[in-house]
Design an enzyme around this catalytic site. Structure first.
Site, PDB file in Angstrom:
ATOM      1  N   ALA A   1      -4.698   2.808  -0.262  1.00  0.00           N
ATOM      2  CA  ALA A   1      -4.433   2.388  -1.645  1.00  0.00           C
ATOM      3  C   ALA A   1      -4.814   0.923  -1.841  1.00  0.00           C
ATOM      4  O   ALA A   1      -5.357   0.536  -2.884  1.00  0.00           O
ATOM      5  CB  ALA A   1      -2.968   2.618  -2.001  1.00  0.00           C
ATOM      6  N   ASP A   2      -4.549   0.105  -0.842  1.00  0.00           N
ATOM      7  CA  ASP A   2      -4.929  -1.307  -0.902  1.00  0.00           C
ATOM      8  C   ASP A   2      -6.444  -1.472  -0.926  1.00  0.00           C
ATOM      9  O   ASP A   2      -7.004  -2.145  -1.804  1.00  0.00           O
ATOM     10  CB  ASP A   2      -4.370  -2.051   0.312  1.00  0.00           C
ATOM     11  CG  ASP A   2      -3.075  -2.781   0.012  1.00  0.00           C
ATOM     12  OD1 ASP A   2      -2.849  -3.124  -1.164  1.00  0.00           O
ATOM     13  OD2 ASP A   2      -2.286  -3.002   0.943  1.00  0.00           O
ATOM     14  N   PHE A   3      -7.124  -0.884   0.035  1.00  0.00           N
ATOM     15  CA  PHE A   3      -8.573  -1.052   0.103  1.00  0.00           C
ATOM     16  C   PHE A   3      -9.262  -0.356  -1.074  1.00  0.00           C
ATOM     17  O   PHE A   3     -10.269  -0.844  -1.585  1.00  0.00           O
ATOM     18  CB  PHE A   3      -9.117  -0.533   1.440  1.00  0.00           C
ATOM     19  CG  PHE A   3      -8.979  -1.529   2.559  1.00  0.00           C
ATOM     20  CD1 PHE A   3      -9.815  -2.628   2.627  1.00  0.00           C
ATOM     21  CD2 PHE A   3      -8.008  -1.381   3.531  1.00  0.00           C
ATOM     22  CE1 PHE A   3      -9.701  -3.555   3.654  1.00  0.00           C
ATOM     23  CE2 PHE A   3      -7.876  -2.299   4.560  1.00  0.00           C
ATOM     24  CZ  PHE A   3      -8.732  -3.390   4.620  1.00  0.00           C
TER      25      PHE A   3
ATOM     26  N   ASP B   1       0.808  -1.221   0.000  1.00  0.00           N
ATOM     27  CA  ASP B   1       0.000   0.000   0.000  1.00  0.00           C
ATOM     28  C   ASP B   1       0.839   1.267   0.000  1.00  0.00           C
ATOM     29  O   ASP B   1       0.574   2.204  -0.756  1.00  0.00           O
ATOM     30  CB  ASP B   1      -0.909  -0.013   1.235  1.00  0.00           C
ATOM     31  CG  ASP B   1      -1.611   1.306   1.458  1.00  0.00           C
ATOM     32  OD1 ASP B   1      -2.692   1.492   0.892  1.00  0.00           O
ATOM     33  OD2 ASP B   1      -1.066   2.151   2.201  1.00  0.00           O
TER      34      ASP B   1
ATOM     35  N   ALA C   1      -9.024  -2.658  -3.961  1.00  0.00           N
ATOM     36  CA  ALA C   1     -10.005  -3.732  -3.818  1.00  0.00           C
ATOM     37  C   ALA C   1     -11.389  -3.275  -4.287  1.00  0.00           C
ATOM     38  O   ALA C   1     -12.109  -4.021  -4.965  1.00  0.00           O
ATOM     39  CB  ALA C   1     -10.062  -4.196  -2.369  1.00  0.00           C
TER      40      ALA C   1
END
Length: 394
Positions: free
Chosen positions: A165-167, A138, A170
């Site tokens: 950034a990760d979520f 992230d 997703a």
């Protein structure tokens, strides 16, 4: 019935971007099989909160899934993977393109097994550029998007601890998968859906890039103060609590001036619009800081609410768990998990459909908990499963 009842998903994802995408699909009714190494994926054990070692993010991102352990480096493991793909609608994974090809998860390989397969892949930087084979978490998306350059203290950029950034990837990947399913229903054709940390982070901070490109300037890092409006900050109250206020637009500013006893500022040319208020924000923020310092947090929030000004208390993690709005809305679902001290507060599906809402139907799986069940479903006999275990394929 869930929206995605009858849809089968193979989840080769790790950590957040791919697993949270497949978790949302599972919430909506999809049968999601998490395929793990025999010793478990690395993400299973990060930030451990249970006696058996499962981590907090793992419990969130893998609810409603079944776990199959599989050594895909063996011929038998690859054959099992092929059989799973034949019976699946969607494959979700997050790794560089070279890793996808090595694992037989690249789109041409999957499409040769099932013509209408949908592949959803998440990477750090996207496929096709000079960084495509680099790995990244992230923080890579955050620091390379320009966002961290603009946030923090004047002499110290600060990365956001929440992995947005990760979520965010997703979520965009999930949108793409649903679009691909809609397209497949209309045409019968599958496709490859791509998501990446860098463009997701750039989407969230695009205004900074536009501002730089058109005006040729970057605003300085200002801690918790607003990037384009004022007054805007976290303000300390008399007993030490903190309150966030964000004023934007002339009507709000006028109400704020009257509330803090400074109606003389309404027609002050230094504060005629948001840009000017931001440029002269130190004075406005100092006035608000002094006003809050003389009042309790409850008084500050009550007065701001009465004035119809957008404010919120800064919650501790315990405050969130105890918040009456969180409780009334059911945003956290208590789910039992083996080895946890008590039922685990797992975030519910973060969007709500009036007719077909998402649902947490089962906890995150123990490692390999459903291996026998899944192998039986795809045609393996009990003796064959015993033999696969004996030879460490599963």
């Amino acid at each position: 019935m869930g929206v995605l009842d009858g849809i089968r998903v193979l989840d080769y994802g790790r950590f957040i971007a791919a697993p949270w995408c497949s978790a949302l699909l599972a919430d909506m009714g999809a049968d999601v099989i998490r395929v793990e190494k025999r010793e478990g994926g690395e993400d299973r054990w990060v930030q451990s909160v249970t006696d058996t070692g499962e981590g907090a993010t793992f419990l969130q991102c893998n609810r409603n899934k079944r776990s199959l352990t599989l050594d895909t480096t063996t011929d038998e493991g690859r054959a099992i993977s092929r059989r799973l793909v034949e019976r699946s609608d969607i494959v979700v994974a997050n790794m560089p393109a070279t890793g996808m090809r090595a694992s037989g998860l690249d789109y041409p390989t999957l499409r040769a097994i099932r013509a209408d397969i949908i592949l959803a892949s998440a990477t750090a930087y996207g496929e096709g550029g000079p960084y495509s084979d680099r790995i990244g978490f992230d923080g890579a998306g955050q620091v390379m998007s320009g966002a961290v350059y603009r946030q923090g203290l004047p002499d110290q950029p600060i990365r956001t601890v929440v992995p947005y950034a990760d979520f965010g990837t997703a979520l965009t990947l999930t949108i793409g998968v649903m679009m691909a399913l809609f397209h497949r229903d209309r045409t019968g054709a599958g496709q490859h859906v791509e998501g990446a940390l860098l463009p997701t982070a750039m989407m969230l901070s695009n205004a900074f890039l536009i501002e730089r490109d058109l005006l040729g300037t970057d605003k300085p890092r200002m801690g918790n103060r607003g990037t384009s409006v004022a007054p805007c900050d976290l303000y300390r109250t008399a007993e030490g609590g903190w309150v966030l206020l964000q004023i934007a637009g002339q009507p709000m500013f006028r109400r704020w001036c009257r509330l803090v006893g400074r109606p003389d500022l309404i027609d002050d040319p230094r504060f005629a619009d948001d840009d000017l208020r931001w440029q002269n924000g130190d004075l406005l923020n100092d006035i608000m800081a002094s006003w809050c310092a003389e009042r309790t947090k409850a008084d500050v929030l009550g007065l701001l609410e009465d004035a119809k000004l957008p404010a919120a208390p800064m919650h501790s993690t315990q405050d969130v768990l105890d918040d009456p709005q969180v409780a009334a809305m059911g945003y956290l679902r208590r789910v039992a998990f083996p080895g946890a001290a008590h039922d685990v507060p797992i975030i519910e599906t973060p969007f709500r459909l009036s007719a077909t809402p998402g649902e947490i139907r089962r906890r995150a799986p123990l490692l390999g908990e459903h291996t026998d069940e899944i192998l039986d479903e795809i045609g393996f006999t009990a003796s064959e499963i015993v033999d696969l275990r004996r030879r460490d394929v599963v």
